[in-house]
Design an enzyme around this catalytic site. Sequence first.
Site, PDB file in Angstrom:
ATOM      1  CB  SER A   1      -1.115  -0.064   1.048  1.00  0.00           C
ATOM      2  OG  SER A   1      -1.638   1.330   1.370  1.00  0.00           O
TER       3      SER A   1
ATOM      4  CE  LYS B   1      -2.950  -2.511  -0.366  1.00  0.00           C
ATOM      5  NZ  LYS B   1      -3.892  -2.191  -1.280  1.00  0.00           N
TER       6      LYS B   1
ATOM      7  CG  HIS C   1      -4.668  -0.736   3.826  1.00  0.00           C
ATOM      8  ND1 HIS C   1      -5.075  -0.382   2.700  1.00  0.00           N
ATOM      9  CD2 HIS C   1      -3.868   0.004   4.539  1.00  0.00           C
ATOM     10  CE1 HIS C   1      -4.403   0.990   2.683  1.00  0.00           C
ATOM     11  NE2 HIS C   1      -3.756   1.033   3.579  1.00  0.00           N
ATOM     12  CG  ASN C   2      -7.322  -1.560  -0.532  1.00  0.00           C
ATOM     13  OD1 ASN C   2      -5.926  -1.506  -0.015  1.00  0.00           O
ATOM     14  ND2 ASN C   2      -7.309  -1.543  -1.877  1.00  0.00           N
TER      15      ASN C   2
ATOM     16  CD  GLU D   1      -7.508   2.923  -0.038  1.00  0.00           C
ATOM     17  OE1 GLU D   1      -6.432   2.314   0.299  1.00  0.00           O
ATOM     18  OE2 GLU D   1      -7.951   3.076  -1.127  1.00  0.00           O
TER      19      GLU D   1
HETATM   20  C1  6PG Z   1      -3.031   1.564  -1.576  1.00  0.00           C
HETATM   21  C2  6PG Z   1      -4.550   1.511  -2.346  1.00  0.00           C
HETATM   22  C3  6PG Z   1      -4.381   1.098  -3.799  1.00  0.00           C
HETATM   23  C4  6PG Z   1      -5.378   1.609  -4.837  1.00  0.00           C
HETATM   24  C5  6PG Z   1      -6.688   1.467  -4.136  1.00  0.00           C
HETATM   25  C6  6PG Z   1      -7.840   2.264  -5.095  1.00  0.00           C
HETATM   26  O1  6PG Z   1      -3.289   0.848  -0.583  1.00  0.00           O
HETATM   27  O2  6PG Z   1      -2.180   2.020  -1.914  1.00  0.00           O
HETATM   28  O3  6PG Z   1      -5.518   1.120  -1.515  1.00  0.00           O
HETATM   29  O4  6PG Z   1      -4.260  -0.240  -3.479  1.00  0.00           O
HETATM   30  O5  6PG Z   1      -5.129   2.680  -5.153  1.00  0.00           O
HETATM   31  O6  6PG Z   1      -7.105  -0.025  -4.254  1.00  0.00           O
HETATM   32  O7  6PG Z   1      -8.874   1.480  -4.934  1.00  0.00           O
HETATM   33  P1  6PG Z   1     -10.079   2.024  -5.665  1.00  0.00           P
HETATM   34  O8  6PG Z   1      -9.897   2.274  -6.981  1.00  0.00           O
HETATM   35  O9  6PG Z   1     -10.966   0.979  -5.592  1.00  0.00           O
HETATM   36  O10 6PG Z   1     -10.676   3.155  -5.171  1.00  0.00           O
END
Ligand code: 6PG
Length: 479
Positions: A128, A182, A185-186, A189
Amino acid sequence: ASANIGVVGLAVMGSNLARNLASREGNTVAIFNRSYEKTRTLLDEHPEAEFVPASTYEEFAASLSKPRTAIIMVKAGRPTDAVIDSLIEVFEPGDIIVDGGNAYFPDTIRREKAVRETGINFVGAGISGGEEGALRGPSIMPGGSDESWVTLGPILKSIAAVAEGEPCVTHVGHDGAGHFVKMVHNGIEYADMQLIAEAYDLIRRATGKTPAEIAEIFAEWNRGELESYLIEITAEVLRQVDAETGKPLVDIILDQAGAKGTGAWTVQTALSLGVPVSGIAEATFARSLSSHPEQRAVAAHLPGPDATGVVDDPDAFIEDVRLALYASKIVAYSQGFDEIRAGAAEYDWNIDLGAISKIWRGGCIIRAQFLNRIADAYAETPDLPVLMSAPYFAEAFTRSQEAWRRVVTAAANAGIPAPAFSSSLSYYDGIRADRLPAALVQGQRDFFGAHTYKRIDKEGTFHTLWSGDRTEIEAVDTH
Ligand code: 6PG
């Protein structure tokens, strides 16, 4: 053989990771891309980096010292499978193949099993931090075998972000554990981003402040307990003026949020595990709702209140929103960690939740001061069943819960959607409730389907003869 690590796939993330690796003492990086053009470009643009380029998989394998270690940075799904197949052809037992993409963890479990049969190690590693993180130091969540961690650990530690003196990488657990973490994590996010977006929308519509003024509010918040990368970049985005129209860029960007799938995976997985990640789910659904213009167009005439400038005391409201954001954020993280705990139990992974909170303190998209509080909570009680019940968070709720209720009430009264704020509050009230109406649901289930229920006052499983004389009988447990 002169390289200790290789990278396959030289799009932006792969190139940046390769440059990051090459910039650290002790690494020599073999690079390979399906078309040599990208390899050529990377070599031309970065003469400072000592790369060992390869134009075939055979050459790539020959340039790596043993155990050969390669990180794949290609699109999730079939492209990843194709690269794995090619590497298996040229690698030997004991070598290590790392998938650094956003793979769906069941795919990683499947791949790990298949690759292990060849004697080669397969590691699914969540990475990430976006492009910048890949280059300067990401947060890395590797799964895979203990054996592969021995070789891989020092290499990943050399490139990871550093938070409070510690590299943001840990061996998460076996096979798919890294990609599972991960994924969550997302999901967090998504929730964090949606909460921030709701805070912005509430302040803007209820107080009439401009994006530039709200940018200053976020910048201010970023100096307190909400300090985080996402709050920081929110201020930047809100400050941005569109060159063409002179308007705030946020007013020019089409209001339909995209998603590449990791949020949906987090929610789908949580549903199968029976873990209520309602904040993450609302955030994911909010993106879906935004992305249906045809539905929004036909629903636009439905009645609702006028939301503009509804608050009397803007400063007090803004402080309430700050507190509501903090409280909702605690819920989102608590739910996410709950999912990791449940996933670990289901898939037999030994995941140290405190270690996860620590490697998220730097490098990744959700990096924040706040992660230290989570680390503290798990340091005190490693098997804490509900993260948000920890003393520090309980104190935060004492400070924030009244403000949180005022904000959700104001949102409902003004007709401003705040799905993540309000569902987080409902979760909070649900999880702390003495009695839940689940008792009534059990009664209903027993009524129409003889699904049985348990009693609070004695052991056993019971059924009421609803269509008979309504006496209660002992029954076989059918859940
Ligand atoms: C990270 C982000 C990366 C990605 C996202 C975007 O941790 O660096 O999460 O993995 O930019 O997955 O996700 P979306 O396009 O679904 O918003």
